[in-house]
Design a protein around this motif. Structure first.
Motif, mmCIF file in Angstrom:
data_model
loop_
_atom_site.group_PDB
_atom_site.id
_atom_site.type_symbol
_atom_site.label_atom_id
_atom_site.label_comp_id
_atom_site.label_asym_id
_atom_site.label_seq_id
_atom_site.Cartn_x
_atom_site.Cartn_y
_atom_site.Cartn_z
ATOM 1 N N MET A 22 79.905 96.746 -96.240
ATOM 2 C CA MET A 22 80.476 96.286 -95.176
ATOM 3 C C MET A 22 80.506 94.752 -94.947
ATOM 4 N N ALA A 23 79.447 94.525 -94.807
ATOM 5 C CA ALA A 23 79.229 93.046 -94.362
ATOM 6 C C ALA A 23 79.829 91.895 -95.397
ATOM 7 N N LEU A 24 79.389 92.335 -96.742
ATOM 8 C CA LEU A 24 80.109 91.589 -97.885
ATOM 9 C C LEU A 24 81.805 91.495 -97.909
ATOM 10 N N THR A 25 82.439 92.750 -97.255
ATOM 11 C CA THR A 25 83.695 92.836 -97.305
ATOM 12 C C THR A 25 84.075 92.046 -96.249
ATOM 13 N N MET A 26 83.526 92.132 -95.152
ATOM 14 C CA MET A 26 83.855 91.188 -93.844
ATOM 15 C C MET A 26 83.631 89.635 -94.074
ATOM 16 N N LYS A 27 82.535 89.428 -94.999
ATOM 17 C CA LYS A 27 82.298 87.976 -95.030
ATOM 18 C C LYS A 27 83.475 87.355 -95.918
ATOM 19 N N LEU A 28 83.819 88.216 -97.035
ATOM 20 C CA LEU A 28 84.914 87.707 -98.031
ATOM 21 C C LEU A 28 86.242 87.826 -97.128
ATOM 22 N N THR A 29 86.562 88.516 -96.511
ATOM 23 C CA THR A 29 87.756 88.541 -95.638
ATOM 24 C C THR A 29 87.880 87.295 -94.645
ATOM 25 N N ARG A 30 86.808 87.178 -94.077
ATOM 26 C CA ARG A 30 86.635 85.944 -93.213
ATOM 27 C C ARG A 30 86.861 84.581 -93.944
ATOM 28 N N ARG A 31 86.333 84.481 -95.188
ATOM 29 C CA ARG A 31 86.760 83.329 -95.835
ATOM 30 C C ARG A 31 88.089 83.157 -96.536
ATOM 31 N N TRP A 32 88.747 84.164 -96.636
ATOM 32 C CA TRP A 32 89.926 84.304 -97.014
ATOM 33 C C TRP A 32 90.949 83.919 -95.887
ATOM 34 N N TYR A 33 90.647 84.215 -94.481
ATOM 35 C CA TYR A 33 91.359 84.036 -93.546
ATOM 36 C C TYR A 33 91.320 82.662 -93.038
ATOM 37 N N MET A 34 90.153 82.056 -93.150
ATOM 38 C CA MET A 34 89.498 80.712 -92.756
ATOM 39 C C MET A 34 90.241 79.519 -93.846
ATOM 40 N N LYS A 35 90.488 79.982 -94.871
ATOM 41 C CA LYS A 35 91.087 79.369 -96.187
ATOM 42 C C LYS A 35 92.628 79.316 -95.886
ATOM 43 N N ARG A 36 93.212 80.252 -95.564
ATOM 44 C CA ARG A 36 94.713 80.513 -95.424
ATOM 45 C C ARG A 36 95.085 79.921 -94.101
ATOM 46 N N ASN A 37 94.346 80.171 -92.873
ATOM 47 C CA ASN A 37 94.614 79.473 -91.639
ATOM 48 C C ASN A 37 93.869 78.331 -91.114
ATOM 49 N N GLY A 38 93.077 77.735 -91.940
ATOM 50 C CA GLY A 38 92.334 76.651 -91.390
ATOM 51 C C GLY A 38 91.522 76.795 -90.335
ATOM 52 N N GLN A 39 91.074 78.199 -89.739
ATOM 53 C CA GLN A 39 90.410 78.214 -88.773
ATOM 54 C C GLN A 39 90.093 79.658 -88.573
ATOM 55 N N ASP A 40 88.955 80.130 -87.978
ATOM 56 C CA ASP A 40 88.546 81.553 -87.774
ATOM 57 C C ASP A 40 89.626 82.247 -86.829
ATOM 58 N N ARG A 41 89.609 83.664 -86.850
ATOM 59 C CA ARG A 41 90.618 84.159 -86.059
ATOM 60 C C ARG A 41 89.903 83.919 -84.501
ATOM 61 N N LEU A 42 91.003 83.785 -83.693
ATOM 62 C CA LEU A 42 90.776 83.665 -82.125
ATOM 63 C C LEU A 42 89.978 85.080 -81.497
ATOM 64 N N LYS A 43 90.644 86.005 -82.103
ATOM 65 C CA LYS A 43 90.415 87.386 -81.600
ATOM 66 C C LYS A 43 89.676 88.374 -82.673
ATOM 67 N N ASN A 44 88.906 88.921 -82.584
ATOM 68 C CA ASN A 44 88.559 90.178 -83.683
ATOM 69 C C ASN A 44 89.195 91.280 -83.290
ATOM 70 N N TYR A 45 89.559 91.730 -82.250
ATOM 71 C CA TYR A 45 90.511 92.809 -82.026
ATOM 72 C C TYR A 45 91.831 92.228 -81.045
ATOM 73 N N ALA A 46 92.861 93.292 -81.478
ATOM 74 C CA ALA A 46 94.192 92.927 -80.584
ATOM 75 C C ALA A 46 93.806 93.133 -79.284
ATOM 76 N N ASN A 47 93.189 93.999 -78.722
ATOM 77 C CA ASN A 47 93.204 94.309 -77.426
ATOM 78 C C ASN A 47 92.024 95.093 -76.949
ATOM 79 N N GLU A 48 91.845 95.550 -75.832
ATOM 80 C CA GLU A 48 90.526 96.338 -75.690
ATOM 81 C C GLU A 48 90.685 97.865 -76.158
#
Length: 135
Positions: A22-48
């Motif tokens: 799970m940690a490896l998957t999340m790290k690789l997905t975070r890298r993909w997101y940062m490469k694609r959008n130039g920044q990390d996601r502002l929120k990890n969840y859509a809402n509460e």
């Protein structure tokens, strides 16, 4: 080795492998997101609501996967198709709906797809590997 001790060794090794995947998957997905959008996601969840459902989903998948496999009550492929796949599909539909409702960035819900897809594949490899090794 004592049978109860061996049960705990198998249980914690399964949890450790699952957490590592799970940690490896999340790290690789975070890298993909940062490469694609130039920044990390502002929120990890859509809402509460999404956050609470994610917590319960993660706990239930871990419990419903690792415990029956170590108790030997269910074959791994049966838990994969009867428990894990329907729950993952249901959670994926719910998460996509929440992200589309809250965010205008399509990569937000694609990030959820990548994470859940990677975790599902890791679970599948863990279950098939345990059956192949006949542990």
């Amino acid at each position: 080795m004592n049978e109860q001790l061996w049960f705990f060794v198998e249980l914690f090794s399964s949890l450790l492998l699952l957490a590592g995947g799970m940690a490896l998957t999340m790290k690789l997905t975070r890298r993909w997101y940062m490469k694609r959008n130039g920044q990390d996601r502002l929120k990890n969840y859509a809402n509460e609501t999404h956050r609470n459902v994610t917590r319960w989903f993660t706990a239930s998948i871990a419990f419903l996967t690792v415990l029956p496999m170590n108790l030997g009550k269910w074959p791994g492929y049966l838990s994969l198709f009867v428990i894990i796949f329907p729950l993952c599909s249901l959670y994926l539909v719910f998460g996509t709906y929440q992200w589309k409702k809250e965010s205008n960035n399509n990569d937000d819900y694609w990030c959820g797809w990548w994470i859940l897809g990677g975790i599902f594949e890791w679970l599948m490899l863990l279950i098939i590997g345990r059956q192949w090794l006949e542990i």
